[in-house]
Design an enzyme around this catalytic site. Structure first.
Site, short mmCIF file in Angstrom:
data_model
loop_
_atom_site.label_atom_id
_atom_site.label_comp_id
_atom_site.label_asym_id
_atom_site.label_seq_id
_atom_site.Cartn_x
_atom_site.Cartn_y
_atom_site.Cartn_z
N ARG A 1 5.14 5.81 6.39
CA ARG A 1 6.35 5.13 5.97
C ARG A 1 6.69 5.59 4.55
NH1 ARG A 1 3.96 -1.05 5.89
NH2 ARG A 1 2.46 -0.80 4.19
N ASP B 1 3.77 -11.07 -0.42
CA ASP B 1 3.17 -9.73 -0.33
C ASP B 1 3.86 -8.86 0.71
OD1 ASP B 1 1.96 -11.59 1.51
OD2 ASP B 1 0.52 -10.05 2.05
#
Length: 577
Positions: free
Chosen positions: A236, A323
């Site tokens: 990614r 997060d």
């Protein structure tokens, strides 16, 4: 980071040697390494990390990698030749083997720590050390930063093996979850929603791990068996992977004065975030306190726009902890995500997520993450009480900005110049009582039907079986909506034609979204080495607003079949990946 990015490119990258000429490791070059880390990156056992912005980590290559897919559109944006995706050195690099990368590429990657907040509450209990010093990238290893056509990209392996933050896990991702993330990122980009991007996906032909998952047709909420799955690595890509939780970690350390450099490290990370994500809107000549305020204001704007976009396309993040919230204001971490089938404000694809992260609660969850973002930065303003007050005002103003963005979004979905509260409230009630398919309903509405006939394609039950009067209420709503369509809120603007309204609505309301029941057969076929459906889905879902072939429409433009409702891994899923 939208689908408006130019396809023009001035760089052609045909080999890994070409890519090596573009590397620029800003994070490792300017931030602090964990002083307890090894220099060679052999640091794969769980341990506490007390200071430093990153840990050098050598990824663990998957065995015998095989090509599954790459993003043709993103390769084109980067100027990468498609042939690279199946070249030996590219496959080696992005399946975790850095041993033979050319200079000046680093043979070591890096992982970062962060803190955990759930819906605005700080947690340390899930850390095995009960301190919070064990949270971080447990299986995500960044391997490259490069500046390509004046734009910086960080490339990160998902499933790249253990790091010090792995908390005892195996550091791997399985093919099933990797297919989901690979397809979802490129789909979201094509939808015009800010997101991390997919570069490539490789699977091991020989390496497997065990994961809990659902048995065939199971209606259990949680997985009911252990299965053996092939490991995979997806890459990614984003301008950075700095999370709100990352700022929180350093904010907590500064607040508690956990080590002598704690405040300095928080300031360094804030400045690094500005450089990576906000350099175009934050002047380098400003004081650090001014930068903090402008950073918070810009992040609030991006975050509220992001949530409105999520809801526009029917997306639910499922687990929107701090997060999992990118400090750059884009979609990150496609774990327990889902796209709505039946419209339901409380839609939640993840069995462990709770209603606080449900579909229409995402704005409130984002507000809590924004609060934690500002709380993390507040130690940098302690000497300026008036600046702290301005930061608090930004927090206080979040809900009003979120509401304004939502009203703009709903008006656009309905083809209206301005939001009409009464019209929308009645529509929401009708969509719940009928019920309707979220994507199909708004797409059918985009053709401006004169009666409710075309809309019934999106209905999950026959109106003849519906409560008395529901059909008449739909007709009345449609008449009221039609009467508002041509009105313009600005008298200087020429009223739009019906064709113009329909065209604009079809650019807001996608025809195709990546439902879970479409993903399941793709990763099931991939598990036996057949990647054709993965690639077909990639092609269809990267053109989500387009009118495609009749075969594609018959296959992908339809409501969810009754047999898929309540099925584990299809209607709901655990976070197992």
């Amino acid at each position: 980071m939208t689908n408006q990015q130019s396809q023009k490119t001035s760089v052609t990258v045909e080999t890994v040697d070409d890519l090596a000429k573009l590397v620029n490791y800003s994070l490792m070059d300017t931030l602090n390494s964990d002083p307890d880390a090894t220099s060679n990156g052999v640091d794969h056992a769980p341990r506490q990390v007390f200071s430093g912005h990153y840990v050098p980590v050598k990824p663990t290559p998957i065995e015998n990698p095989e090509y599954v897919a790459h993003s043709n559109s993103f390769f084109a944006e980067l100027g990468f030749a498609d042939s690279m995706a199946q070249s030996a050195d590219f496959m080696s690099l992005f399946s975790g083997d850095l041993s033979n990368v050319p200079e000046p590429m680093s043979k070591v990657g890096w992982a970062c720590g962060y803190a955990l907040s759930i819906f605005g509450t700080e947690y340390i209990q899930q850390c095995p050390f009960r301190t919070g010093n064990g949270y971080g990238d447990g299986r995500a290893v960044s391997v490259l930063e490069a500046v390509i056509n004046d734009k910086r990209w960080e490339m990160q392996l998902k499933g790249g093996g253990r790091t010090p933050y792995c908390r005892g896990a195996d550091g791997r991702a399985v093919l099933r979850s990797s297919v989901r993330e690979f397809l979802a990122q490129e789909h979201m980009h094509a939808l015009g929603v800010p997101t991390s991007r997919s570069l490539s996906l490789y699977v091991s032909k020989t390496e497997t791990v065990q994961r809990p998952w659902y048995s065939e047709g199971s209606n259990a909420q949680d997985p009911d068996q252990m299965i053996t799955e092939a490991v995979a690595i997806s890459t990614r890509v984003a301008p950075s992977f700095i999370r709100v939780g990352q700022l929180e970690l350093f904010g907590r350390r500064a607040r508690k004065q956990e080590h002598p450099q704690a405040m300095a490290e928080l300031e360094q990370l804030m400045l690094h975030l500005v450089d990576r994500e906000y350099a175009d809107v934050i002047d380098q000549q400003l004081t650090n306190e001014e930068k903090v305020l402008l950073l918070a204001r810009e992040f609030r704007s991006r975050l509220t726009s992001l949530i409105a976009n999520w809801i526009r396309v029917g997306y639910c993040q499922g687990n929107f902890n701090s997060d999992n919230c990118a400090a750059g204001g884009f979609t990150l971490d496609y774990g327990p995500f889902g796209f709505c089938d039946v419209f339901n404000p409380q839609y939640q694809p993840w069995t462990g997520g709770g209603q606080h992260f449900a579909f229409l609660n995402q704005g409130v969850a984002a507000e809590r993450n924004f609060l934690m973002f500002c709380t993390a930065l507040s130690p940098l303003l302690m000497s300026k009480p008036d600046y702290l007050e301005q930061l608090q005002q930004l927090v206080n103003g979040f809900s009003a900005e979120m509401e304004a963005k939502m009203e703009q979004m709903w008006a656009a979905k309905l083809g209206l110049s301005t939001f009409d509260t009464a019209l929308f409230n009645e529509l929401e009630t009708l969509m719940l009582q009928t019920p309707v398919d979220y994507t199909l309903f708004f797409r059918e509405l985009s053709s401006l039907p004169d009666d409710i006939g075309p809309l019934t394609k999106s209905f999950y039950r026959d109106l003849s079986q519906a409560p008395k009067g529901l059909e008449q209420r739909w007709s009345a709503w449609l008449t009221q909506w039609q009467s508002l369509l041509g009105s313009a809120n600005d008298t200087n603007k020429k009223p739009r034609s019906r064709d113009e309204i329909a065209s604009q609505m079809k650019l807001v309301n996608p025809k195709y979204t990546l439902r879970e029941w479409l993903l399941v057969p793709a990763y099931q076929q991939a598990s036996v080495g057949n990647y054709s459906l993965v690639r077909e889905l990639q092609d269809v879902m990267t053109q989500p607003y387009a009118e495609q072939s009749q075969d594609v429409e018959d296959k992908y433009y339809r409501i969810k079949a009754s047999e898929f409702f309540g099925v584990g891994g299809c209607s709901h899923l655990s976070c197992s990946s």
